[in-house]
Design a protein around this motif. Structure first.
Motif, PDB file in Angstrom:
ATOM      1  N   THR A  14      -3.400   6.044 -53.011  1.00 17.22           N
ATOM      2  CA  THR A  14      -4.006   4.971 -53.795  1.00 17.22           C
ATOM      3  C   THR A  14      -4.093   3.690 -52.977  1.00 17.22           C
ATOM      4  N   SER A  15      -3.029   3.360 -52.259  1.00 17.13           N
ATOM      5  CA  SER A  15      -3.047   2.115 -51.498  1.00 17.13           C
ATOM      6  C   SER A  15      -4.020   2.190 -50.331  1.00 17.13           C
ATOM      7  N   ALA A  16      -4.180   3.359 -49.697  1.00 17.10           N
ATOM      8  CA  ALA A  16      -5.148   3.499 -48.608  1.00 17.10           C
ATOM      9  C   ALA A  16      -6.565   3.316 -49.143  1.00 17.10           C
ATOM     10  N   ARG A  17      -6.825   3.857 -50.299  1.00 18.85           N
ATOM     11  CA  ARG A  17      -8.140   3.709 -50.926  1.00 18.85           C
ATOM     12  C   ARG A  17      -8.399   2.232 -51.244  1.00 18.85           C
ATOM     13  N   THR A  18      -7.398   1.554 -51.752  1.00 18.90           N
ATOM     14  CA  THR A  18      -7.521   0.132 -52.069  1.00 18.90           C
ATOM     15  C   THR A  18      -7.757  -0.683 -50.807  1.00 18.90           C
ATOM     16  N   MET A  19      -7.021  -0.374 -49.736  1.00 22.66           N
ATOM     17  CA  MET A  19      -7.207  -1.105 -48.478  1.00 22.66           C
ATOM     18  C   MET A  19      -8.621  -0.925 -47.930  1.00 22.66           C
ATOM     19  N   LYS A  20      -9.129   0.298 -47.966  1.00 21.06           N
ATOM     20  CA  LYS A  20     -10.500   0.543 -47.489  1.00 21.06           C
ATOM     21  C   LYS A  20     -11.511  -0.229 -48.327  1.00 21.06           C
ATOM     22  N   ASN A  22     -10.973  -2.983 -50.008  1.00 18.42           N
ATOM     23  CA  ASN A  22     -10.828  -4.408 -49.715  1.00 18.42           C
ATOM     24  C   ASN A  22     -11.514  -4.786 -48.408  1.00 18.42           C
ATOM     25  N   ILE A  23     -11.406  -3.925 -47.397  1.00 18.07           N
ATOM     26  CA  ILE A  23     -12.066  -4.206 -46.117  1.00 18.07           C
ATOM     27  C   ILE A  23     -13.579  -4.197 -46.289  1.00 18.07           C
ATOM     28  N   LEU A  24     -14.098  -3.219 -47.022  1.00 19.63           N
ATOM     29  CA  LEU A  24     -15.543  -3.189 -47.269  1.00 19.63           C
ATOM     30  C   LEU A  24     -15.996  -4.433 -48.028  1.00 19.63           C
ATOM     31  N   ASN A  25     -15.234  -4.832 -49.030  1.00 14.46           N
ATOM     32  CA  ASN A  25     -15.583  -6.029 -49.805  1.00 14.46           C
ATOM     33  C   ASN A  25     -15.532  -7.290 -48.948  1.00 14.46           C
ATOM     34  N   LEU A  26     -14.620  -7.320 -47.992  1.00  8.94           N
ATOM     35  CA  LEU A  26     -14.472  -8.473 -47.118  1.00  8.94           C
ATOM     36  C   LEU A  26     -15.754  -8.745 -46.332  1.00  8.94           C
ATOM     37  N   PHE A  27     -16.482  -7.688 -45.994  1.00 11.96           N
ATOM     38  CA  PHE A  27     -17.677  -7.848 -45.173  1.00 11.96           C
ATOM     39  C   PHE A  27     -18.981  -7.732 -45.960  1.00 11.96           C
ATOM     40  N   SER A  28     -18.906  -7.894 -47.260  1.00 11.24           N
ATOM     41  CA  SER A  28     -20.134  -7.924 -48.056  1.00 11.24           C
ATOM     42  C   SER A  28     -20.806  -9.287 -47.869  1.00 11.24           C
TER      43      SER A  28
END
Length: 104
Positions: A14-20, A22-28
């Motif tokens: 779950t946390s790995a999915r959340t981290m991924k 968050n990273i994608l959202n960071l570069f939107s």
């Protein structure tokens, strides 16, 4: 002799999915993502209000923004903890607090 078995939820997936995510959202291209990128990637330093804006004019000079329901907990903190709370309350945009592992 019985055995007691315990099954715990595996949190890493779950946390790995959340981290991924968050990273994608960071570069939107959204405005909130651009602001976040400037803070996290470009390392724009946090901004703080002047301390006197939060200090009361009474002789005790305690922070007036601490709710009365939390005043006792605040008063029980050590000097470093109080400083961290004060900095967090003075932050205009963000603050990063570093504590010992497991302290929350």
């Amino acid at each position: 002799r019985g055995f007691l078995w315990r099954l715990d939820k595996y949190e890493f997936g779950t946390s790995a999915r959340t981290m991924k995510s968050n990273i994608l959202n960071l570069f939107s291209i959204s405005e909130p993502a651009q602001i976040l990128r400037r803070r996290v990637v470009d390392l724009i330093e946090p901004r703080f209000q002047a301390a006197q804006k939060l200090l009361s004019q009474s002789s005790s000079s305690k922070l007036t923004v601490i709710p009365s329901s939390l005043r006792q907990e605040y008063d029980n903190l050590n000097v470093e903890q109080k400083h961290a709370v004060e900095r967090a309350l003075l932050a205009k945009d963000y603050v990063i607090l570093l504590g010992m592992p497991g302290t929350g």
